[in-house]
Scaffold this motif. Structure first.
Motif, PDB file in Angstrom:
ATOM      1  N   GLU A   1      39.465  30.005  45.668  1.00  0.00           N
ATOM      2  CA  GLU A   1      40.675  29.346  45.147  1.00  0.00           C
ATOM      3  C   GLU A   1      40.322  28.338  44.045  1.00  0.00           C
ATOM      4  N   SER A   2      39.372  28.729  43.214  1.00  0.00           N
ATOM      5  CA  SER A   2      38.768  27.771  42.278  1.00  0.00           C
ATOM      6  C   SER A   2      39.733  27.270  41.212  1.00  0.00           C
ATOM      7  N   VAL A   3      40.580  28.145  40.671  1.00  0.00           N
ATOM      8  CA  VAL A   3      41.512  27.690  39.642  1.00  0.00           C
ATOM      9  C   VAL A   3      42.600  26.822  40.271  1.00  0.00           C
ATOM     10  N   SER A   4      43.142  27.284  41.398  1.00  0.00           N
ATOM     11  CA  SER A   4      44.167  26.481  42.068  1.00  0.00           C
ATOM     12  C   SER A   4      43.643  25.103  42.392  1.00  0.00           C
ATOM     13  N   LYS A   5      42.421  25.053  42.914  1.00  0.00           N
ATOM     14  CA  LYS A   5      41.872  23.753  43.284  1.00  0.00           C
ATOM     15  C   LYS A   5      41.701  22.867  42.059  1.00  0.00           C
ATOM     16  N   THR A   6      41.177  23.428  40.994  1.00  0.00           N
ATOM     17  CA  THR A   6      41.018  22.646  39.762  1.00  0.00           C
ATOM     18  C   THR A   6      42.346  22.027  39.341  1.00  0.00           C
ATOM     19  N   LEU A   7      43.386  22.850  39.298  1.00  0.00           N
ATOM     20  CA  LEU A   7      44.677  22.377  38.799  1.00  0.00           C
ATOM     21  C   LEU A   7      45.314  21.373  39.761  1.00  0.00           C
ATOM     22  N   GLU A   8      45.140  21.623  41.053  1.00  0.00           N
ATOM     23  CA  GLU A   8      45.777  20.716  42.011  1.00  0.00           C
ATOM     24  C   GLU A   8      45.030  19.397  42.110  1.00  0.00           C
ATOM     25  N   TYR A   9      43.716  19.458  42.042  1.00  0.00           N
ATOM     26  CA  TYR A   9      42.965  18.195  41.979  1.00  0.00           C
ATOM     27  C   TYR A   9      43.405  17.402  40.737  1.00  0.00           C
ATOM     28  N   ALA A  10      43.489  18.092  39.609  1.00  0.00           N
ATOM     29  CA  ALA A  10      43.837  17.405  38.366  1.00  0.00           C
ATOM     30  C   ALA A  10      45.200  16.723  38.497  1.00  0.00           C
TER      31      ALA A  10
ATOM     32  N   LEU B   1      46.385  31.548  29.239  1.00  0.00           N
ATOM     33  CA  LEU B   1      46.470  31.539  30.700  1.00  0.00           C
ATOM     34  C   LEU B   1      45.262  30.791  31.265  1.00  0.00           C
ATOM     35  N   MET B   2      45.430  30.285  32.474  1.00  0.00           N
ATOM     36  CA  MET B   2      44.282  29.728  33.174  1.00  0.00           C
ATOM     37  C   MET B   2      43.387  30.884  33.607  1.00  0.00           C
TER      38      MET B   2
ATOM     39  N   GLN C   1      30.931  30.125  32.238  1.00  0.00           N
ATOM     40  CA  GLN C   1      31.368  31.388  31.638  1.00  0.00           C
ATOM     41  C   GLN C   1      32.662  31.873  32.267  1.00  0.00           C
ATOM     42  N   TRP C   2      33.527  32.430  31.434  1.00  0.00           N
ATOM     43  CA  TRP C   2      34.776  32.982  31.936  1.00  0.00           C
ATOM     44  C   TRP C   2      34.513  34.141  32.902  1.00  0.00           C
ATOM     45  N   GLN C   3      35.348  34.271  33.861  1.00  0.00           N
ATOM     46  CA  GLN C   3      35.288  35.442  34.734  1.00  0.00           C
ATOM     47  C   GLN C   3      35.591  36.680  33.894  1.00  0.00           C
ATOM     48  N   THR C   4      34.689  37.669  33.964  1.00  0.00           N
ATOM     49  CA  THR C   4      34.836  38.868  33.146  1.00  0.00           C
ATOM     50  C   THR C   4      34.420  40.074  33.970  1.00  0.00           C
ATOM     51  N   PRO C   5      35.199  41.150  34.053  1.00  0.00           N
ATOM     52  CA  PRO C   5      36.545  41.260  33.486  1.00  0.00           C
ATOM     53  C   PRO C   5      37.535  40.374  34.250  1.00  0.00           C
ATOM     54  N   PHE C   6      38.623  40.091  33.625  1.00  0.00           N
ATOM     55  CA  PHE C   6      39.639  39.248  34.251  1.00  0.00           C
ATOM     56  C   PHE C   6      41.001  39.930  34.133  1.00  0.00           C
ATOM     57  N   ASN C   7      41.587  40.228  35.266  1.00  0.00           N
ATOM     58  CA  ASN C   7      42.909  40.843  35.293  1.00  0.00           C
ATOM     59  C   ASN C   7      43.928  39.789  35.706  1.00  0.00           C
ATOM     60  N   PRO C   8      44.740  39.352  34.761  1.00  0.00           N
ATOM     61  CA  PRO C   8      45.676  38.251  35.050  1.00  0.00           C
ATOM     62  C   PRO C   8      46.665  38.573  36.164  1.00  0.00           C
ATOM     63  N   GLN C   9      46.863  39.818  36.440  1.00  0.00           N
ATOM     64  CA  GLN C   9      47.833  40.164  37.486  1.00  0.00           C
ATOM     65  C   GLN C   9      47.182  40.332  38.849  1.00  0.00           C
ATOM     66  N   GLU C  10      45.863  40.199  38.884  1.00  0.00           N
ATOM     67  CA  GLU C  10      45.196  40.470  40.150  1.00  0.00           C
ATOM     68  C   GLU C  10      45.420  39.331  41.150  1.00  0.00           C
ATOM     69  N   PHE C  11      45.851  39.739  42.338  1.00  0.00           N
ATOM     70  CA  PHE C  11      45.892  38.789  43.440  1.00  0.00           C
ATOM     71  C   PHE C  11      44.852  39.192  44.463  1.00  0.00           C
TER      72      PHE C  11
ATOM     73  N   GLY D   1      48.634  33.769  44.843  1.00  0.00           N
ATOM     74  CA  GLY D   1      49.283  34.147  43.599  1.00  0.00           C
ATOM     75  C   GLY D   1      48.268  34.572  42.553  1.00  0.00           C
ATOM     76  N   THR D   2      48.712  34.551  41.323  1.00  0.00           N
ATOM     77  CA  THR D   2      47.863  34.936  40.181  1.00  0.00           C
ATOM     78  C   THR D   2      47.928  33.827  39.138  1.00  0.00           C
ATOM     79  N   THR D   3      47.234  34.034  38.060  1.00  0.00           N
ATOM     80  CA  THR D   3      47.261  33.029  36.992  1.00  0.00           C
ATOM     81  C   THR D   3      48.653  32.888  36.398  1.00  0.00           C
ATOM     82  N   TRP D   4      49.459  33.910  36.549  1.00  0.00           N
ATOM     83  CA  TRP D   4      50.802  33.806  35.983  1.00  0.00           C
ATOM     84  C   TRP D   4      51.640  32.741  36.669  1.00  0.00           C
ATOM     85  N   GLN D   5      51.420  32.545  37.953  1.00  0.00           N
ATOM     86  CA  GLN D   5      52.101  31.425  38.599  1.00  0.00           C
ATOM     87  C   GLN D   5      51.370  30.106  38.336  1.00  0.00           C
ATOM     88  N   TYR D   6      50.051  30.182  38.314  1.00  0.00           N
ATOM     89  CA  TYR D   6      49.271  28.939  38.334  1.00  0.00           C
ATOM     90  C   TYR D   6      49.061  28.286  36.979  1.00  0.00           C
ATOM     91  N   THR D   7      49.152  29.073  35.915  1.00  0.00           N
ATOM     92  CA  THR D   7      48.925  28.496  34.585  1.00  0.00           C
ATOM     93  C   THR D   7      49.814  27.272  34.324  1.00  0.00           C
TER      94      THR D   7
END
Lengths: 765, 765
Positions: free
Chosen positions: A474-483, A522-523, A531-541, A550-556
């Protein structure tokens, strides 16, 4: 089993009190407790007073993960009535201390939903069931017993109307709990019509003890206590030692009170609950329910609800009123009172405490409720919210981990959901002028929680400026929520002139920038090498992937604390709103649909889960308020209502409902911790809200109609109001906000100036 | 594992303090705590203050039924040191909150006695072990760690002297308990050197919670908490949610404190215990052990023991003194203090109580201790015995079954052993002038207990005049024990002029007659039709048969309340003593040897179990006191001593030892509830006993020698004393009883008049 004849059952049904009808002074009459009980809402229809410890409600299930409140409208049978429930959570627990009236053969287990295994459960029909605030009734068809429930803060009363039978029973099943496991329990008869006991549950809350005392209106003909399904009864030859038939301790204990009943005979059971002891439960019971006046307790519970619901005065259709008052009802169920009548509570350290000068509350679904529920309380429940903030700070003091609560109930921390969202609750209260709190100490608690050396990935977060996906889920969610939470700390620190702390957390609050991929707008997850996660599928849950439920579409969009900053990152208002438009585009049916209890989807906007809740309001910040208006009105029309299936996701201790209440009034706390509300489009002709000190704030919608969703202009206390937001001070001062609505957008309204709402470093216009 | 070199181990052993030597003012120096630890005695060698709640002692076993105290002298290894122990019981329980110092690899289970499974246990040698009142030490050979223990009333201190190691540990195993099952436990670090927690045990006591707080003298290098053998530690990818490493709850929890130690470094752990809460345990600890002065606590504990042991002043050989003071030591271990420093205790109803004006005691082995232990307390521990009587009466009030305690400990009733022998404890106290008790209420409690409608076979007993063997096990034992206890009720009722009650229970007291088979001159089971059990083998022992832990040969004499009546039934004094002679005839080796932990057998006299304890004294009542004298002196010489195997049966919370103390002084409370003591033959040249109010009662034996066992004459305060008994008043008045002993019986002494001692309806001469 001597089942009553259908005629008898019908006769009892006809005896049932007609459901109370609403009146101007009786907003409770508009409440539909069944809203949210079908599908994902996970509410319960039973009897509770506002914020009461006791929520006495029927359980139709104890095995399904999805039936977190114990009651699913589609289920065919009622297992019994238990004393405590979670309102709208995604995870089941509670369902403690279950009573079921039965007739005939004694069963000690509930049976199975397919009725292949017989049990104490009974079939029921919704046309023989009713619920209103503080009252619930149902006919148990298998027994011909009508069951009615009511409650006070710490006690509940069950009234059972039996047919004539020599085999009438009340079964108390201490092994019952929702989904989880009873580790230990105890019951003892202290006289011929009183039981005391407890059970210890290893559940979502890992170490939870509930104590009870139950008085029966009629002395037992016989009391039978069962331990591991064997009756506790001395038998000289089977038992080596005497075995008490007045008490038992074990993991699987039931007590069965036997009666001979005449047709229509009522047997009542009143039950006190305590987190401290059986003795305290009896004290709670006797203090709150000294007699057997069931009707009076029903009336009292309704009065208490009317007092709370009357904080709002609503004009509109009956359906609109039903939706609104049901929303308020659900918003006022949790957090729950967690203090006995003698002022004692159990701390997070499991020790008995006597807080001075406040009542302790428990059940903080903070990831959800920091968004709109606690901001709502700051307006209409300021005293309770103060006690809630005190409860959070006390829990910090008691925490073995020196952390503010994450998601706690009944003296247990579940660590559920990312972030540390007690902080926005605390800082929002401060921002909105709460008194009576030692804010310096509060700041210390916030800083300590945000600086914990081993909690989740805080150390990496501070070191790298983001949470890397290769070491933490949950690394992106945590980053954004901590922020976000850190932005709140920074605000409080600035307010208290703690510059060093403010600077540290202002820096951390900008961490969202480190995961923004400008090429995608997008986040995007980064690893510990940056390094960015690669490949990265923005719709992947992916469960335990970088995005929580969720996905980056909700979290961005989870940058409510610095929307202008996010707009700049996106490339300006136009690019920002263009990207936002993509969220609401309904795509092809997704292969990977995400979490299955999140509905209310408009493209990648998932109203059934909290990360989306502020997203529609971002348009208003970015200069396109008409899009907010249309979307909000659409959500209100499609995702809320007065039916059992009217909630599209877990109500989450009132957050889904609080979103509705704010949005229906035409404004929303986009960024708790900031003292402003962003304007939407009101969904009712008129709402008045009592904001304390005898003052009311009224929102009026001129030209209100289903089609007129667009704001043409606004006035505040008769003066034109042209901003996209409203300050808290304007609300608590009392007054009138008038929206003039129309069928087409007025793109000039509140869209021209830079709406800096949410910006951490801003100069207010 | 880096085992220390043998040389290092030797060096540590040499550092051990030399065992303290006795001095005139230091009777504790004569105490041999290992007495009873080998074989059947079931005592423990650890550190306890008199009647202390805490008994901090090594456990060598947790699986054997026969190792009820946790320590068996023959065992090869020590599992660790736990805080609570039962002294001399036949059934294991307690052994709570175990600490073990280890070095090297961390083990979470104790391992097996054959060492095939490695564990935290360590080998030890008795030559590297020592124990004295309030102090115990041992070298743990596997680790080269010296462990020393001391205690206060509610706390214990452990001092561990480590070798140099980077892997030194203290293991706290909350899953450890003797024989039984830990259902739940909890531990949490409240700072870097303090743990708190509890565990819930389903044991002999069915529902028992023990709370503790442990302070370590040195901050943990690391603290590791294990739950179900997994370390409680957050791992982003393995754990979905954060997992606290500072706390855990579960059924199988250990905490391991890690240290780097230098050679000879001492790490101390002090541990408070409470029946109420972790917080209360910490309060107990900090009140009783404010600092780390281990030596001072050792000295204090010894001082407290010396104060209690100095109630007796003994002349004799060192071996005689060792046996005597060890007996007093064991008699003063239980019942145990069960009140926290703040005055709170946990009632039989599991609720917190604050008794006014007294301390609560627990662990009442009443079937055993009503005989000599409580009568001893009436002489030398009158204030404590008053609190014990109050504790028994409070437990009655709290009892769900409205019964006085049968065999209770730690808020649980075990219902162990037949009868309701709280009554003779209460009535003996009354008979001996105890003040401060509401005797009317006490009588009500006695009557209620003896009138319980479903307890054992009381209803049948009252209806038929005996307990029938076809409906109830242990039928003869129950009949006789009820009758005895009922005689006590009758005495109290007469004293309080409650004639109707007295008559009812005087009738019940005569029930023994109904099971006396005159043709056999033995008690014999009857069925509910009043028919004798046929065939009847007087030597048959059968578990759950008509006789408890014995045969009719032991039980026929259980009529201490009406010895003259039994003599008449037997056909007079001659027939009576002739039949009694049969008891002591050593028969052919029995096929059916009875209960295997009862030794000390002289024919059918089994000194290792309580039903025999008064039997030798019956000769004195029946006019043949010389036989009492010879037998008692023989038992003292052969069944007691100063060695680990010197006890021939369970010490039973001091009853075996109290028999010795009385008998060694030359008198015995044949019939508790009656205020007289029957005279035997003193086993020491001189004993003085402090009987309160600054007075002493001295027994002197003129011509004392091993061969001179027969009483030639007695004087009381210089005047000839010719009765076979001594009144309580004579003892508490202070004075001197002089026995003149000789090698041959003086059959004229105290044998002529009818000694009515024990008679319920008697006129005293």
């Amino acid at each position: 089993m001597p089942l009553p004849s259908p005629l008898l059952a019908l006769a009892f049904a006809l005896l049932a009190a007609a459901p109370p009808m609403p009146s101007p002074r009786d907003p409770a009459g508009y409440v539909r407790p069944f809203v949210g009980t079908k599908g994902e809402g996970n509410t319960y229809p039973g009897a509770q007073v506002p914020f009461g410890m006791v929520a006495l409600s029927p359980d139709t299930d104890k095995k399904e993960y999805g039936t977190a409140s114990g009651y699913e409208y589609s289920d065919p049978s009622i297992l019994g009535f238990s004393m405590l429930h979670l309102s709208g959570t995604g995870i089941p627990d509670l369902g403690d201390i279950l009573f079921q009236p039965t007739v005939g053969e004694t069963c000690l287990t509930p049976g199975t939903k397919d009725f292949k295994e017989k049990g104490y459960q009974s079939r029921f029909r919704h046309d023989q069931e009713s619920a209103s605030p503080g009252y619930y009734s149902v006919m148990l068809d298998d027994y011909g017993v009508k069951a009615e429930l009511t409650s006070t803060h710490r006690a509940g009363m069950l009234r059972f109307t039996y047919p004539a039978s020599k085999e009438s029973h009340v079964v108390l099943d201490l092994a019952h709990v929702l989904l989880h496991k009873v580790i230990w329990s105890r019951v003892r008869a202290i006289d011929a019509q009183t039981l005391q006991g407890m059970h210890l549950v290893k559940g979502w809350a890992k170490d939870r003890s509930v104590y009870f005392a139950a008085r029966f209106s009629k002395p037992f003909k016989e009391l039978r206590i069962f331990n591991d399904k064997k009756e506790a009864k001395y038998d000289s030859f089977k038992n080596y030692r005497f075995l008490s038939n007045a008490q038992a301790s074990g993991a699987d204990v039931q007590a069965v009170a036997d009666y001979t009943t005449t047709a229509g005979e009522q047997i009542l059971v009143k039950v006190g609950i305590s987190p401290i002891s059986e003795e305290a439960a009896l004290r709670n019971l006797d203090a709150e329910m000294p007699d057997w006046g069931f009707e009076n307790y029903v009336a009292n519970a309704r009065n208490v609800w009317n007092t709370e619901l009357s904080r709002f005065e609503v004009e509109g259709t009956d359906a609109q009123k039903a939706t609104f008052y049901t929303g308020a009802y659900h918003a006022f169920m949790a957090p729950n009172l967690y203090t006995d009548v003698d002022g004692r509570t159990r701390g997070q350290d499991h020790q008995t405490k006597t807080p001075k000068g406040y009542q302790t509350y428990t059940t903080f679904s903070l990831w959800d409720t920091y968004r709109a529920t606690h901001p709502l309380f700051n307006l209409v429940q300021p005293d309770r919210n103060r006690d809630m903030v005190r409860s959070l700070l006390a829990a910090f003091e008691e925490s073995a981990d020196h952390l503010l609560p994450i998601w706690n109930f009944w003296s247990n921390e579940t660590w559920c959901m990312p972030g540390y969202h007690a902080i926005p609750v605390i800082v929002d209260a401060w921002a909105k002028g709460m008194t009576g709190i030692d804010w310096e100490k509060a700041l210390q608690a916030c800083v300590a929680s945000a600086s914990h050396p081993t909690f989740d990935a805080l150390a990496d977060f501070e070191r790298l400026g983001f949470v890397p996906f290769d070491v933490e889920n949950e690394s992106v969610s945590k980053t954004l929520e901590y922020a976000y939470d850190d932005a709140c700390i920074a605000r409080l620190a600035r307010g208290l002139r703690k510059t060093a702390i403010a600077e540290r957390f202002e820096k951390r609050a900008m961490a969202y920038r480190n995961l923004f991929d400008a090429s995608l707008k997008l986040m995007r997850p980064k690893n510990s090498q940056g390094q960015w996660q690669t490949p990265f599928n923005p719709q992947e849950f992916k469960h335990l992937g970088p995005f929580t439920e969720g996905t980056t579409w909700q979290y961005t969009w989870s940058v409510a604390h610095d929307v202008p900053g996010l707009i700049r990152l996106m490339g300006g208002r136009e690019a920002f709103t263009k990207q936002l438009d993509q969220v609401f585009k309904v795509q092809e049916k997704r292969q990977d649909a995400g979490v299955d209890d999140i509905l209310g989807r408009i493209g990648e906007y998932w109203h059934g889960n909290e990360p989306s809740h502020h997203v529609t309001y971002l348009y208003a910040v970015a200069g396109q308020p008409w899009k907010t208006q249309a979307l909000v009105r659409n959500l209100i029309d499609t995702q809320y209502g007065d039916q059992p299936d009217s909630l599209c996701g877990n109500d989450d201790c009132g957050q889904m409902s609080a979103w509705y209440l704010f949005s229906a009034m035409g404004f929303y706390p986009l960024c708790p911790g900031d003292d402003r509300y962003v304007l939407g489009s009101p969904a009712l002709p008129k709402v008045s809200m009592k904001v304390g000190n005898g003052k009311s704030f009224t929102v009026r919608a001129e030209n209100f109609s289903p089609a007129n969703v667009y704001v043409q202009k606004t006035t505040l206390n008769g003066q034109p109001w042209t901003k996209a937001w409203l300050p808290h001070a304007a609300l608590v001062a009392g007054g009138e906000l008038v929206f003039t609505l129309g069928p087409k957008p007025n793109k000039a309204w509140a869209s021209r100036h830079e709406a800096a709402l949410g910006a951490l470093h801003e100069k207010r216009p």
